[in-house]
Structure formats: C-alpha cells, structure tokens
Design a protein around this motif. Structure first.
Motif, PDB file in Angstrom:
ATOM      1  N   LEU A 148       0.903  -1.286   0.018  1.00  0.00           N
ATOM      2  CA  LEU A 148      -0.329   0.379   0.160  1.00  0.00           C
ATOM      3  C   LEU A 148       0.742   1.868   0.546  1.00  0.00           C
ATOM      4  O   LEU A 148       0.569   2.296  -0.572  1.00  0.00           O
ATOM      5  CB  LEU A 148      -0.966  -0.489   1.106  1.00  0.00           C
ATOM      6  CG  LEU A 148      -2.102   0.818   1.759  1.00  0.00           C
ATOM      7  CD1 LEU A 148      -2.631   1.149   0.398  1.00  0.00           C
ATOM      8  CD2 LEU A 148      -2.649   1.254   2.619  1.00  0.00           C
ATOM      9  N   TYR A 149       2.280   0.915   0.536  1.00  0.00           N
ATOM     10  CA  TYR A 149       3.240   1.840   0.721  1.00  0.00           C
ATOM     11  C   TYR A 149       3.376   2.652   0.036  1.00  0.00           C
ATOM     12  O   TYR A 149       3.887   3.460  -1.375  1.00  0.00           O
ATOM     13  CB  TYR A 149       3.483   2.365   2.094  1.00  0.00           C
ATOM     14  CG  TYR A 149       5.049   3.390   2.280  1.00  0.00           C
ATOM     15  CD1 TYR A 149       4.359   4.583   2.532  1.00  0.00           C
ATOM     16  CD2 TYR A 149       6.777   3.107   1.473  1.00  0.00           C
ATOM     17  CE1 TYR A 149       5.655   5.740   2.416  1.00  0.00           C
ATOM     18  CE2 TYR A 149       6.813   3.919   1.621  1.00  0.00           C
ATOM     19  CZ  TYR A 149       7.103   5.285   2.403  1.00  0.00           C
ATOM     20  OH  TYR A 149       7.970   6.285   1.493  1.00  0.00           O
ATOM     21  N   ALA A 150       3.951   1.239  -0.777  1.00  0.00           N
ATOM     22  CA  ALA A 150       4.771   1.696  -2.095  1.00  0.00           C
ATOM     23  C   ALA A 150       4.153   2.155  -3.552  1.00  0.00           C
ATOM     24  O   ALA A 150       4.067   2.843  -4.425  1.00  0.00           O
ATOM     25  CB  ALA A 150       5.294  -0.205  -2.820  1.00  0.00           C
ATOM     26  N   VAL A 151       2.930   1.239  -3.679  1.00  0.00           N
ATOM     27  CA  VAL A 151       1.885   1.664  -4.722  1.00  0.00           C
ATOM     28  C   VAL A 151       1.314   3.244  -4.606  1.00  0.00           C
ATOM     29  O   VAL A 151       1.061   4.412  -5.348  1.00  0.00           O
ATOM     30  CB  VAL A 151       0.544   1.199  -4.390  1.00  0.00           C
ATOM     31  CG1 VAL A 151      -0.677   1.454  -5.527  1.00  0.00           C
ATOM     32  CG2 VAL A 151       0.811  -0.268  -5.029  1.00  0.00           C
ATOM     33  N   THR A 152       1.213   3.957  -3.207  1.00  0.00           N
ATOM     34  CA  THR A 152       0.550   5.761  -2.878  1.00  0.00           C
ATOM     35  C   THR A 152       1.100   6.196  -2.691  1.00  0.00           C
ATOM     36  O   THR A 152       1.186   7.237  -2.585  1.00  0.00           O
ATOM     37  CB  THR A 152      -0.504   5.209  -1.058  1.00  0.00           C
ATOM     38  OG1 THR A 152      -0.201   4.729  -1.008  1.00  0.00           O
ATOM     39  CG2 THR A 152      -2.170   3.975  -1.899  1.00  0.00           C
ATOM     40  N   GLN A 153       2.590   6.283  -1.931  1.00  0.00           N
ATOM     41  CA  GLN A 153       3.132   7.236  -1.793  1.00  0.00           C
ATOM     42  C   GLN A 153       5.395   6.978  -2.256  1.00  0.00           C
ATOM     43  O   GLN A 153       5.382   7.975  -2.242  1.00  0.00           O
ATOM     44  CB  GLN A 153       3.635   6.424   0.081  1.00  0.00           C
ATOM     45  CG  GLN A 153       2.590   7.118   0.701  1.00  0.00           C
ATOM     46  CD  GLN A 153       1.854   7.818   1.030  1.00  0.00           C
ATOM     47  OE1 GLN A 153       2.291   9.152   1.150  1.00  0.00           O
ATOM     48  NE2 GLN A 153       0.691   8.102   1.282  1.00  0.00           N
ATOM     49  N   SER A 154       5.683   5.453  -2.682  1.00  0.00           N
ATOM     50  CA  SER A 154       6.427   5.721  -3.024  1.00  0.00           C
ATOM     51  C   SER A 154       6.269   6.100  -5.362  1.00  0.00           C
ATOM     52  O   SER A 154       5.265   5.069  -5.494  1.00  0.00           O
ATOM     53  CB  SER A 154       7.256   4.758  -3.176  1.00  0.00           C
ATOM     54  OG  SER A 154       8.097   4.709  -3.595  1.00  0.00           O
TER      55      SER A 154
ATOM     56  N   LEU B 252       8.745   5.178  -6.861  1.00  0.00           N
ATOM     57  CA  LEU B 252       9.866   4.313  -7.696  1.00  0.00           C
ATOM     58  C   LEU B 252       9.408   2.497  -7.295  1.00  0.00           C
ATOM     59  O   LEU B 252       9.873   2.347  -7.627  1.00  0.00           O
ATOM     60  CB  LEU B 252      11.251   4.456  -7.034  1.00  0.00           C
ATOM     61  CG  LEU B 252      11.977   6.284  -6.541  1.00  0.00           C
ATOM     62  CD1 LEU B 252      12.836   5.977  -5.772  1.00  0.00           C
ATOM     63  CD2 LEU B 252      11.750   6.556  -7.949  1.00  0.00           C
ATOM     64  N   LEU B 253       8.385   2.313  -5.741  1.00  0.00           N
ATOM     65  CA  LEU B 253       8.255   0.777  -6.336  1.00  0.00           C
ATOM     66  C   LEU B 253       7.080   0.718  -6.252  1.00  0.00           C
ATOM     67  O   LEU B 253       5.973   1.807  -5.929  1.00  0.00           O
ATOM     68  CB  LEU B 253       8.653   0.595  -5.139  1.00  0.00           C
ATOM     69  CG  LEU B 253       9.368   0.853  -4.296  1.00  0.00           C
ATOM     70  CD1 LEU B 253       9.983   0.478  -2.998  1.00  0.00           C
ATOM     71  CD2 LEU B 253      10.982  -0.198  -5.194  1.00  0.00           C
ATOM     72  N   ASP B 254       6.946  -0.763  -6.492  1.00  0.00           N
ATOM     73  CA  ASP B 254       5.193  -0.992  -6.474  1.00  0.00           C
ATOM     74  C   ASP B 254       4.811  -2.237  -6.451  1.00  0.00           C
ATOM     75  O   ASP B 254       6.079  -2.443  -5.253  1.00  0.00           O
ATOM     76  CB  ASP B 254       4.813  -1.594  -8.212  1.00  0.00           C
ATOM     77  CG  ASP B 254       5.705  -2.280  -8.960  1.00  0.00           C
ATOM     78  OD1 ASP B 254       6.716  -3.198  -8.183  1.00  0.00           O
ATOM     79  OD2 ASP B 254       5.953  -2.498 -10.290  1.00  0.00           O
TER      80      ASP B 254
END
Length: 222
Positions: free
Chosen positions: A68-74, A76-78
C-alpha cells in the motif's frame, strides 16, 4: 550479517527467477490479498480455493501495508517490488535465525554457524519445485529453528508462543508438539536402561538391514 544478507539475496534471486515464476508472480501477489479476505484466488489462470492455505496470513499481513505504501506513497516502487523486498527480508530473517540458533544450541564458532547458514541456503534452492513462489517457506524455516531452540532449552511456554505465531504462517506449526514429545520420549528412554538397550538394538538392526538393502539395490549399477 553481510554474509547472511548475501546468501539471502542469492536464495531470493533463484526463487524469483526460476522457470516461469516471473510469469505467475502477479497471481501470487494477488493471492496474498485474497487470503486476507477469504476469497477465491487464481493460480495458473484457474480460480481455486485451497482450505489448507487459509491460515497462511502472516506474510500477507506484512505485505499489505508495504504494498500500500509502495503504490500510494512511493514513486519508485510497486506491489511487485514490495513483494520481492519482503521476500528478501524473510530470507535474511531465516538465515540469521539459523545462524543464531546454531550458536545458541551448540555454542559453535561463528564460522561453523555461517557454514550451517550456507548449507541451509544451498538446500533451500532444491525446495523451489513449483512454478510459483510460496511466501511461507522462508518464514517456516525461521519458526522451525526457533521451536527447536525452545525445545532444547526446555522452555514450554516459549515454544507455545512461537507455535501460535507460526500457525499464522503455515500448518507446520503443529510440529512444535512433535518436537516436545520427542524431547520427553528421549528423557524417558534415558531414565530406563532396559528400554534404552532395546531401542539401541532396534536402531542397530535397522541400520544394518538398511545398509544391506542399499548395497543390494546398488549392486546392479556396478
């Protein structure tokens, strides 16, 4: 710890890129989220529901906030990156636990414990038999090692606590009872000379017969 991290990186690399695992990783990631919701999931393009998998929620519980953090906040990451990162962290945890438990049980040298971690990493590669990844496998190694340590140290409550957490990862948590039973059985044998002698004769005969059978079966090869 650098050595352990390098081993973990190698294990995860093989696990991630073996065969067609990249092709099915999207299904495995979605499966983790479906497990948390008790829904059917798709494997190899087919919808299915495996009751034995429904308790395997520990990895999904860790993956969900990370993804969730990777998709919504980052930027660079998925979700795929979050999955691989968590796999790497669990591999590091498994190998580090192996190193620590080996030191705790036998008080061996750091080099010997590192050799055990190397052997474990090498052995794990041969367990990657499926076309898709099983996120529970590396955590399973960690929990089994901790349960072994608790059994050797005769700490029943600690063993029970580890088993309860391990039950969120895989049904192999039931082996905690097996380990404790084997410890109790060993102690009862040690206190009874006749039973110990009988078991010794049985093991000796079994090993002798097994060796003879092995030689006979291998004879046609030479």
């Amino acid at each position: 710890m650098v050595f352990v991290a390098c081993l973990a990186l190698g294990v995860v690399f093989v696990s991630s890129y073996l065969g067609d695992r990249q092709k099915f990783r999207g299904e495995i990631i979605q499966m983790q989220f479906d497990l948390l919701q008790g829904k059917d999931y798709v494997l190899n393009g087919r919808p299915m529901y495996l009751p034995a998998f429904q308790n395997r929620v520990l990895f999904p519980l860790a993956l969900y906030p990370l993804a969730l953090y990777a998709v919504t906040q980052s930027k660079l990451l998925d979700a795929n990156d979050a999955f691989l990162l968590l796999r790497l962290l669990t591999a590091c945890l498994a190998l580090a636990t192996m190193w620590w438990v080996a030191r705790g049980i036998s008080n061996c040298s750091p080099k010997l414990a590192a050799g055990g971690a190397l052997l474990l990493a090498f052995s794990l590669i041969f367990t990657f038999q499926f076309a898709w990844e099983h996120p529970t496998d590396l955590l399973d190694v960690c929990f089994i090692a901790l349960m072994t340590l608790a059994t050797v140290q005769k700490r029943l409550l600690l063993l029970l606590g580890i088993a309860l957490v391990a039950a969120l990862n895989r049904e192999s948590a039931a082996f905690a009872g097996v380990l404790w039973a084997l410890r109790s059985w060993r102690r009862s044998i040690a206190s009874q000379p006749r039973l110990r002698a009988c078991c010794g004769r049985f093991v000796t005969r079994w090993m002798k017969n097994g060796a003879c059978s092995l030689v006979k079966s291998a004879a046609p090869l030479f």
